[in-house]
Design a protein around this motif. Structure first.
Motif, PDB file in Angstrom:
ATOM      1  N   SER A   2      18.588  25.339  99.020  1.00 49.27           N
ATOM      2  CA  SER A   2      19.721  24.994 100.153  1.00 49.27           C
ATOM      3  C   SER A   2      19.378  25.996 101.010  1.00 49.27           C
ATOM      4  O   SER A   2      19.491  25.780 102.306  1.00 49.27           O
ATOM      5  CB  SER A   2      21.054  25.085  99.401  1.00 49.27           C
ATOM      6  OG  SER A   2      21.205  24.106  98.550  1.00 49.27           O
ATOM      7  N   VAL A   3      19.233  27.153 100.883  1.00 49.91           N
ATOM      8  CA  VAL A   3      19.271  28.523 101.848  1.00 49.91           C
ATOM      9  C   VAL A   3      18.005  28.075 102.570  1.00 49.91           C
ATOM     10  O   VAL A   3      17.923  28.289 103.749  1.00 49.91           O
ATOM     11  CB  VAL A   3      19.300  29.888 101.203  1.00 49.91           C
ATOM     12  CG1 VAL A   3      19.165  30.646 102.168  1.00 49.91           C
ATOM     13  CG2 VAL A   3      20.573  29.877 100.652  1.00 49.91           C
ATOM     14  N   ARG A   6      20.217  27.198  95.181  1.00 50.33           N
ATOM     15  CA  ARG A   6      20.047  28.247  96.283  1.00 50.33           C
ATOM     16  C   ARG A   6      18.642  28.187  96.778  1.00 50.33           C
ATOM     17  O   ARG A   6      18.368  28.431  97.919  1.00 50.33           O
ATOM     18  CB  ARG A   6      20.605  29.600  95.770  1.00 50.33           C
ATOM     19  CG  ARG A   6      20.364  30.613  96.752  1.00 50.33           C
ATOM     20  CD  ARG A   6      21.036  31.867  96.454  1.00 50.33           C
ATOM     21  NE  ARG A   6      20.762  32.945  97.508  1.00 50.33           N
ATOM     22  CZ  ARG A   6      21.758  33.904  97.907  1.00 50.33           C
ATOM     23  NH1 ARG A   6      22.948  33.819  97.270  1.00 50.33           N
ATOM     24  NH2 ARG A   6      21.511  34.491  98.897  1.00 50.33           N
ATOM     25  N   LEU A  59      25.307  29.698 102.554  1.00 44.31           N
ATOM     26  CA  LEU A  59      25.521  30.770 101.599  1.00 44.31           C
ATOM     27  C   LEU A  59      27.084  30.878 101.122  1.00 44.31           C
ATOM     28  O   LEU A  59      27.357  30.862  99.881  1.00 44.31           O
ATOM     29  CB  LEU A  59      25.347  32.110 102.087  1.00 44.31           C
ATOM     30  CG  LEU A  59      23.731  32.414 102.237  1.00 44.31           C
ATOM     31  CD1 LEU A  59      23.661  33.533 103.222  1.00 44.31           C
ATOM     32  CD2 LEU A  59      23.295  32.589 101.223  1.00 44.31           C
ATOM     33  N   LEU A  76      27.540  27.569  98.573  1.00 44.69           N
ATOM     34  CA  LEU A  76      26.731  27.639  97.326  1.00 44.69           C
ATOM     35  C   LEU A  76      27.619  27.587  95.971  1.00 44.69           C
ATOM     36  O   LEU A  76      27.490  26.746  95.018  1.00 44.69           O
ATOM     37  CB  LEU A  76      25.755  28.704  97.253  1.00 44.69           C
ATOM     38  CG  LEU A  76      24.674  28.233  97.982  1.00 44.69           C
ATOM     39  CD1 LEU A  76      23.701  29.824  98.071  1.00 44.69           C
ATOM     40  CD2 LEU A  76      23.631  27.343  97.524  1.00 44.69           C
TER      41      LEU A  76
END
Length: 145
Positions: free
Chosen positions: A73-74, A70, A60, A63
């Motif tokens: 990735s998250v 996001r 986070l 980013l």
């Protein structure tokens, strides 16, 4: 501005070590909160309490600097090591490798990655996550070590 100009280390004196995600929960979007809740039973099965939460927190934080998606990735950060939950005695095997000073066995790593892909597909599929994002997430989880 460089990431190091604004970097602040985690203040572990204020960290919630419950393993429930309290440190990241306020930073998550609603769909990410649902993913986290679904992933909770599979977290920290290598006896590395809080690792999934720390990885997600740093994801986070990064980013804005790396321009990553996001939505890929998250969830990847949250789900990347969930496959250890399907390996009996994963914590014991990890401790033995660490004590021996060796890198964990490549086959062992691949097994947890494959199980992680299965878990990610199940969770994200049930949440009706975008299929192209699921494929990207699973590709990363399947080869993250």
């Amino acid at each position: 501005m460089d990431v190091l100009d604004t970097y602040a280390p985690i203040d572990y004196s204020r960290w919630d070590f419950s393993g429930l995600g309290a440190n990241i929960y306020p930073l998550l979007k609603p769909v990410e909160r649902r993913i986290w809740r679904e992933a909770m039973p599979f977290q920290d099965m290598r006896e590395d309490e809080g690792q999934g939460e720390v990885v997600t927190l740093f994801t986070l934080r990064l980013l804005d600097y790396i321009g990553a998606d996001r939505m890929v990735s998250v969830p990847t950060a949250m789900l990347h090591d969930t496959g250890f939950s399907k390996i009996p005695n994963a914590g014991e095997a990890h401790r033995a490798a660490a004590k021996a000073g060796t890198v964990e066995d490549v086959d062992y790593r691949k097994v947890h990655q494959n199980f992680g892909v299965e878990i990610a597909r199940d969770i994200l599929g049930r949440l009706k996550y975008e299929q192209t994002k699921i494929e990207q997430i699973c590709a990363i989880i399947g080869d993250h070590d």
